[in-house]
Design a protein around this motif. Structure first.
Motif, mmCIF file in Angstrom:
data_model
loop_
_atom_site.group_PDB
_atom_site.id
_atom_site.type_symbol
_atom_site.label_atom_id
_atom_site.label_comp_id
_atom_site.label_asym_id
_atom_site.label_seq_id
_atom_site.Cartn_x
_atom_site.Cartn_y
_atom_site.Cartn_z
ATOM 1 N N LYS A 17 0.807 -1.266 -0.003
ATOM 2 C CA LYS A 17 -0.036 0.197 -0.121
ATOM 3 C C LYS A 17 0.765 1.263 -0.071
ATOM 4 O O LYS A 17 0.507 2.282 -0.652
ATOM 5 C CB LYS A 17 -0.977 -0.043 1.241
ATOM 6 C CG LYS A 17 -1.919 -1.095 1.210
ATOM 7 C CD LYS A 17 -2.790 -0.938 2.442
ATOM 8 C CE LYS A 17 -3.863 -2.295 2.324
ATOM 9 N NZ LYS A 17 -4.798 -2.135 3.536
ATOM 10 N N TYR A 18 1.989 1.223 0.655
ATOM 11 C CA TYR A 18 2.970 2.552 0.928
ATOM 12 C C TYR A 18 3.406 2.655 -0.665
ATOM 13 O O TYR A 18 3.601 3.866 -1.028
ATOM 14 C CB TYR A 18 4.003 1.967 1.641
ATOM 15 C CG TYR A 18 5.200 3.177 1.695
ATOM 16 C CD1 TYR A 18 5.013 4.270 2.627
ATOM 17 C CD2 TYR A 18 6.176 2.766 1.001
ATOM 18 C CE1 TYR A 18 5.917 5.180 2.750
ATOM 19 C CE2 TYR A 18 7.327 3.511 1.247
ATOM 20 C CZ TYR A 18 7.118 4.991 1.728
ATOM 21 O OH TYR A 18 8.238 5.857 1.651
ATOM 22 N N LEU A 19 3.806 1.540 -1.384
ATOM 23 C CA LEU A 19 4.528 1.813 -2.471
ATOM 24 C C LEU A 19 3.459 2.113 -3.535
ATOM 25 O O LEU A 19 3.675 3.358 -4.418
ATOM 26 C CB LEU A 19 5.035 0.376 -3.069
ATOM 27 C CG LEU A 19 6.139 -0.230 -2.674
ATOM 28 C CD1 LEU A 19 6.480 -1.639 -3.443
ATOM 29 C CD2 LEU A 19 7.320 0.725 -2.996
ATOM 30 N N LYS A 20 2.281 1.622 -3.650
ATOM 31 C CA LYS A 20 1.249 2.292 -4.506
ATOM 32 C C LYS A 20 0.743 3.720 -4.003
ATOM 33 O O LYS A 20 0.508 4.537 -5.035
ATOM 34 C CB LYS A 20 0.018 1.533 -4.314
ATOM 35 C CG LYS A 20 0.117 0.076 -4.758
ATOM 36 C CD LYS A 20 -1.351 -0.715 -4.709
ATOM 37 C CE LYS A 20 -1.073 -2.154 -5.019
ATOM 38 N NZ LYS A 20 -2.002 -3.161 -4.649
ATOM 39 N N LYS A 21 0.690 4.068 -2.940
ATOM 40 C CA LYS A 21 0.336 5.412 -2.541
ATOM 41 C C LYS A 21 1.661 6.445 -2.967
ATOM 42 O O LYS A 21 1.387 7.650 -3.132
ATOM 43 C CB LYS A 21 0.417 5.613 -0.858
ATOM 44 C CG LYS A 21 0.031 6.979 -0.507
ATOM 45 C CD LYS A 21 -0.271 7.022 1.233
ATOM 46 C CE LYS A 21 0.263 7.779 1.799
ATOM 47 N NZ LYS A 21 0.135 7.641 3.193
ATOM 48 N N ASN A 22 2.682 6.110 -2.970
ATOM 49 C CA ASN A 22 4.165 6.969 -2.933
ATOM 50 C C ASN A 22 4.718 6.723 -4.465
ATOM 51 O O ASN A 22 5.800 7.329 -4.798
ATOM 52 C CB ASN A 22 5.060 6.535 -2.080
ATOM 53 C CG ASN A 22 4.639 7.123 -0.654
ATOM 54 O OD1 ASN A 22 4.413 8.340 -0.480
ATOM 55 N ND2 ASN A 22 4.296 6.202 0.169
ATOM 56 N N ASN A 23 4.125 6.094 -5.438
ATOM 57 C CA ASN A 23 4.623 5.938 -6.865
ATOM 58 C C ASN A 23 3.497 6.525 -7.941
ATOM 59 O O ASN A 23 2.331 6.583 -7.864
ATOM 60 C CB ASN A 23 5.015 4.661 -7.127
ATOM 61 C CG ASN A 23 6.072 4.310 -6.413
ATOM 62 O OD1 ASN A 23 7.166 4.876 -6.393
ATOM 63 N ND2 ASN A 23 6.368 3.148 -5.811
#
Length: 66
Positions: free
Chosen positions: A60-66
């Protein structure tokens, strides 16, 4: 990108991989129940959660920050 999941980081050669990725300026991530002796070398970490939870949180962190 180097992601270490669920390891003590005490066994060679696995424990040297974070240093290798740092030398080539790649992001390093540690997902583990506890911090390890190498935790200070990682750019980002999620601790105190089982891999089933931390991997989802990191995704979820990756999806939010990319």
């Amino acid at each position: 990108l180097f992601v270490s999941i669920g390891t003590s980081n005490q066994v060679f050669p696995a424990n040297s991989l974070v240093s290798l990725f740092k030398q080539i300026n790649k992001p390093t991530i540690e997902l583990n129940l506890e911090k390890t002796i190498n935790s200070n070398q990682f750019d980002f970490g999620i601790y105190n959660k089982p891999a089933t939870q931390s991997v989802i949180e990191f995704s979820k962190y990756l999806k939010k920050n990319n």
